[in-house]
Design a protein around this motif. Structure first.
Motif, mmCIF file in Angstrom:
data_model
loop_
_atom_site.group_PDB
_atom_site.id
_atom_site.type_symbol
_atom_site.label_atom_id
_atom_site.label_comp_id
_atom_site.label_asym_id
_atom_site.label_seq_id
_atom_site.Cartn_x
_atom_site.Cartn_y
_atom_site.Cartn_z
ATOM 1 N N TRP A 63 8.071 17.952 -33.149
ATOM 2 C CA TRP A 63 7.221 18.109 -32.265
ATOM 3 C C TRP A 63 7.840 18.235 -30.964
ATOM 4 O O TRP A 63 9.192 17.756 -30.768
ATOM 5 N N THR A 261 3.380 20.416 -28.697
ATOM 6 C CA THR A 261 2.978 21.025 -29.716
ATOM 7 C C THR A 261 3.659 20.176 -31.160
ATOM 8 O O THR A 261 4.620 19.649 -30.817
ATOM 9 N N GLN A 263 4.459 20.228 -35.375
ATOM 10 C CA GLN A 263 4.476 20.929 -36.669
ATOM 11 C C GLN A 263 4.184 19.949 -37.637
ATOM 12 O O GLN A 263 4.139 18.951 -37.838
ATOM 13 N N ALA A 264 2.958 20.902 -38.628
ATOM 14 C CA ALA A 264 2.373 20.143 -39.527
ATOM 15 C C ALA A 264 2.905 20.170 -40.798
ATOM 16 O O ALA A 264 4.074 21.117 -40.945
ATOM 17 N N SER A 270 -2.414 21.621 -40.501
ATOM 18 C CA SER A 270 -2.331 22.383 -39.500
ATOM 19 C C SER A 270 -3.772 22.748 -38.882
ATOM 20 O O SER A 270 -4.004 22.532 -37.406
ATOM 21 N N ARG A 271 -4.405 23.197 -39.818
ATOM 22 C CA ARG A 271 -5.958 23.518 -39.373
ATOM 23 C C ARG A 271 -6.890 22.271 -39.029
ATOM 24 O O ARG A 271 -7.622 22.263 -38.193
ATOM 25 N N THR A 274 -5.943 21.056 -35.590
ATOM 26 C CA THR A 274 -6.311 21.909 -34.536
ATOM 27 C C THR A 274 -7.748 21.341 -34.123
ATOM 28 O O THR A 274 -8.171 21.246 -33.081
ATOM 29 N N TRP A 442 -3.799 26.944 -32.649
ATOM 30 C CA TRP A 442 -3.528 27.098 -34.071
ATOM 31 C C TRP A 442 -2.172 28.251 -34.148
ATOM 32 O O TRP A 442 -2.550 29.276 -33.736
ATOM 33 N N TRP A 454 3.914 25.921 -39.663
ATOM 34 C CA TRP A 454 2.701 25.753 -39.089
ATOM 35 C C TRP A 454 2.578 24.688 -37.920
ATOM 36 O O TRP A 454 2.693 23.617 -38.328
ATOM 37 N N ARG A 455 1.789 25.168 -36.699
ATOM 38 C CA ARG A 455 1.929 24.401 -35.563
ATOM 39 C C ARG A 455 0.395 24.022 -35.009
ATOM 40 O O ARG A 455 -0.414 24.987 -35.161
ATOM 41 N N THR A 456 0.285 22.989 -34.298
ATOM 42 C CA THR A 456 -0.853 22.929 -33.329
ATOM 43 C C THR A 456 -0.303 22.492 -32.178
ATOM 44 O O THR A 456 0.546 21.817 -32.002
#
Length: 727
Positions: A63, A261, A263-264, A270-271, A274, A442, A454-456
């Motif tokens: 992150w 940010t 990282q999932a 990630s969804r 979000t 997302w 995958w990130r948020t």
């Protein structure tokens, strides 16, 4: 020390996605023949990307944060003093990038990026933070280092106050060097084109937003009514409330903020994150409120959010029309998305309009997504793009999210990058993905083949005056995400209530004066599985989404016996992982700041600015922030940020250790031979051993470190002073 010389290899390119794109950006009219194809191929690129990386997983958390800075210049003295924006960010970015170097072994550094404004720079940690509690202690150190290194490059008259907005933007001659408005790009009555980043993308973005909407952008905030505000004098009953009007993108995209940010582990997490963070966005916007001034006037709101929303609003008049109004005659343009007449209630900079998490169990069992019942806003999607996504196998919840983003047109098209390979490139997807600026973004992996997962991205927070505050909110939102995941919490309320919360969060003193819709029960009541004796989740469709209005103090501290509060939940999480004492102690300092701000015992940055202006001897109670007031306000904010001035109203008893530009740059432990002359001079200097020792001993004694006298051979080695080895 001074900045180190640049290393022999060329410095890395300054990054600002998507400023890496080169070529000639097209005007809107030149782009029109390509707009539909770009949207269609962007959707196909997303489908290919999603299929390729859908099962990408990351075991460990990575992150990071982003901070933006204004470069300002103080001028004059006495009644002639003023503050201006210094239009030399490109020069500073080059110097900073060269000084950082590109040595891959140098990890404790900063990464510098361009921004929309020619007076702005963005800074991030050189490397992301990791998954350990000790990483939480790196945040403030990194932020201080970034400020220190930027300070080391400034001219003596320049300052970098950490505030979201320059208070006298668009008032008189506010730039250095001087520049004049009414240029061909922004066409603004008050903002010169020279304020815009010189990259062609930024010029084209500005011009194309104006061209698509058919006019300059129209930013309006309610004017604050003070006792002598002239606009309110003899105001007829029922007359519209006086507003502050701004007409250029720079008023919004020239704002500074704090973004984080994460990282999932995978696409599902990630969804999920979000959506959860979208529910929290209004709360953190209110807590970090720091923008009570627009265009030299006090306004009756505290945040930058609606200013930026207006600054990039490219909707045509027909797209902006009110519900029930007919499409004006001759408004259709077949080249635009939705022919330019599909009603779009929001700017492309807004809070999210659609939750995107889909219950995996429901999908496997072919049952309705239970979270869709919370998507109670009408979502404007492009039917053609939606059909393409569903044909490509994207689940309906995510397909509607992407089709919503692709109901807009790309704003910048590079002529050399129109025809791309949808199996290899993602430029067309990113052109829409990166220009839908929502409260939470997302972010899929950025390329077909990438180590990034995958990130948020959490986007609502306003930048704070000190690195202590910015670190506190960064660390807290990270801890909240870990707590949500570890304790299996759910914060979602109907998306319409999130919209209402975002509106309330921007009101003056919202942190203490407003209530926000929030979930009553964060932990879903489950059943005990008789085989595992563990709590099993409730069946899909039986979830309880009850919510009520709460103050921010209640959201943070808890309410009744049914809602524990975010801060106690985070403390419980810290206990559950046995967080080490040094980290816990620092986190508690951060939590104390947030807790006291939530109850009103400490002021928000916006409230402090209002109080400063009201108490200024030059303020005439007319809602006008004069050049002298703006100068003193920005100097004070700068001095608070670098630790030269205390601010108990905002920080309580917390002391900010002074940040000095000297010693901003570390030096390499180089073994390159020293030239003979320098070596001889140094050896001769240090050959005077006794004076050298005495000088060092005095320095250490000043630091209260005990040294044994020279010649004490009987003293055990472990008990000797730190310089005794020199004897």
């Amino acid at each position: 020390g001074s900045p180190p010389p640049a290393s022999s290899p060329p410095p890395p390119q300054i990054r600002m996605a998507p400023l890496h794109l080169t070529g000639r950006p097209l005007t809107l009219e030149e782009s029109k023949p390509h707009l539909r194809d770009i949207r269609l191929h962007g959707v196909r690129q997303f489908i290919n990307l999603y299929k390729r990386v859908e099962h990408h997983q990351d075991k460990e958390l990575l992150w990071g944060d982003e901070l933006e800075y204004h470069i300002m210049r103080t001028e004059g003295e006495g009644h002639e003093r003023s503050v201006k924006v210094s239009l030399r960010a490109p020069e500073l970015l080059k110097q900073l990038d060269e000084a950082e170097g590109n040595d891959p072994t140098r990890r404790d550094g900063c990464s510098w990026h361009a921004e929309y404004g020619r007076w702005m720079v963005e800074a991030t940690p050189r490397e992301p933070y990791g998954a350990y509690s000790s990483d939480l202690l790196k945040v403030e150190r990194s932020m201080r280092l970034r400020r220190q290194r930027l300070l080391s490059m400034l001219h003596p008259s320049e300052i970098i106050p950490s505030v979201p907005a320059f208070p006298t933007m668009g008032v008189g001659q506010f730039t250095h060097p001087p520049a004049h408005p009414k240029g061909p790009i922004a066409n603004s009555e008050t903002i010169p084109d020279q304020c815009i980043n010189p990259h062609p993308r930024m010029h084209t973005l500005t011009a194309n937003i104006r061209a698509r909407r058919g006019s300059n952008v129209d930013i309006r905030l309610p004017l604050y009514a003070d006792v002598a505000t002239p606009e309110f004098k003899n105001l007829p009953k029922g007359a519209p409330r006086p507003e502050v009007h701004a007409d250029a993108m720079a008023f919004g995209m020239g704002s500074c903020c704090l973004q984080v940010t994460f990282q999932a582990r995978d696409v599902h997490e990630s969804r999920f994150l979000t959506d959860q963070l979208a529910a929290l966005a209004p709360i953190f916007l209110a807590l970090t409120a720091a923008t009570p001034v627009l265009k030299g006037r006090l306004v009756d709101t505290d945040c930058r959010w609606d200013v930026i929303a207006g600054a990039v609003d490219d909707r045509t008049p027909a797209e902006r029309r009110n519900e029930g109004e007919l499409v004006p005659e001759g408004a259709r343009d077949p080249a635009l998305a939705g022919e330019g007449v599909r009603r779009l209630p929001k700017s492309r900079y807004s809070s999210i309009s659609h939750y995107i998490y889909a219950c995996p169990a429901a999908r496997i069992k072919h049952k309705p997504n239970p979270f869709d019942k919370l998507n109670d806003l009408g979502l404007e999607v492009d039917p053609e793009m939606l059909a393409e996504l569903e044909k490509g196998g994207i689940d309906s919840t995510l397909a509607r999210h992407i089709a919503y983003n692709f109901s807009r047109d790309p704003l910048v098209v590079f002529g050399e990058r129109v025809d791309l390979d949808d199996e290899k490139d993602t430029d067309h997807f990113e052109s829409l993905q990166s220009s839908n600026w929502n409260s939470v973004r997302w972010k899929p992996p950025p390329a077909m083949v990438s180590d990034i997962g995958w990130r948020t991205e959490f986007r609502p927070m306003e930048i704070q005056m000190t690195d202590f505050e910015n670190a506190a909110f960064t660390v807290l939102i990270l801890l909240v995400t870990r707590t949500i995941l570890a304790f299996d919490l759910d914060l979602l309320v109907p998306i319409s209530k999130v919209d209402e919360n975002m509106h309330r969060a921007q009101q003056r003193d919202a942190v203490t004066e407003q209530k926000f819709f929030f979930r009553k029960n964060l932990a879903m009541p489950g059943r005990i599985d008789p085989h595992t004796q563990c709590c099993a989740p409730p069946p899909c469709g039986s979830m309880n989404f009850d919510y009520e209005e709460m103050t921010i103090a209640e959201i943070l501290h808890g309410k009744g016996d049914y809602f524990p509060g975010l801060l106690p939940l985070c403390m419980a999480y810290m206990e559950s992982i046995n967080m080490d004492a040094p980290t816990r102690e620092e986190i508690m300092r951060y939590m104390k700041l947030v807790a006291m701000r939530g109850t009103g015992k400490l002021l928000t940055n916006a409230a402090w600015q209002r109080k400063f202006i009201h108490n200024h001897p030059d303020y005439l109670s007319d809602s006008v922030v004069s050049p002298e007031i703006a100068h003193d306000l920005m100097v004070a904010a700068h001095e608070i940020g670098v630790g030269r001035r205390r601010c108990k109203e905002v920080l309580g008893e917390t002391l900010i250790e002074p940040i000095h530009p000297v010693d901003a740059w570390d030096v390499k432990l180089d073994s390159t031979p020293v030239d003979c002359q320098t070596r001889s001079k140094l050896l001769e200097q240090y050959a005077k051993r006794q004076s050298f020792l005495n000088r060092l001993k005095r320095q250490v004694s000043d630091a209260n470190v005990h040294l044994h006298p020279i010649g004490r051979d009987d003293v055990p080695a472990t008990a000797r002073g730190p310089l005794d080895f020199l004897e």
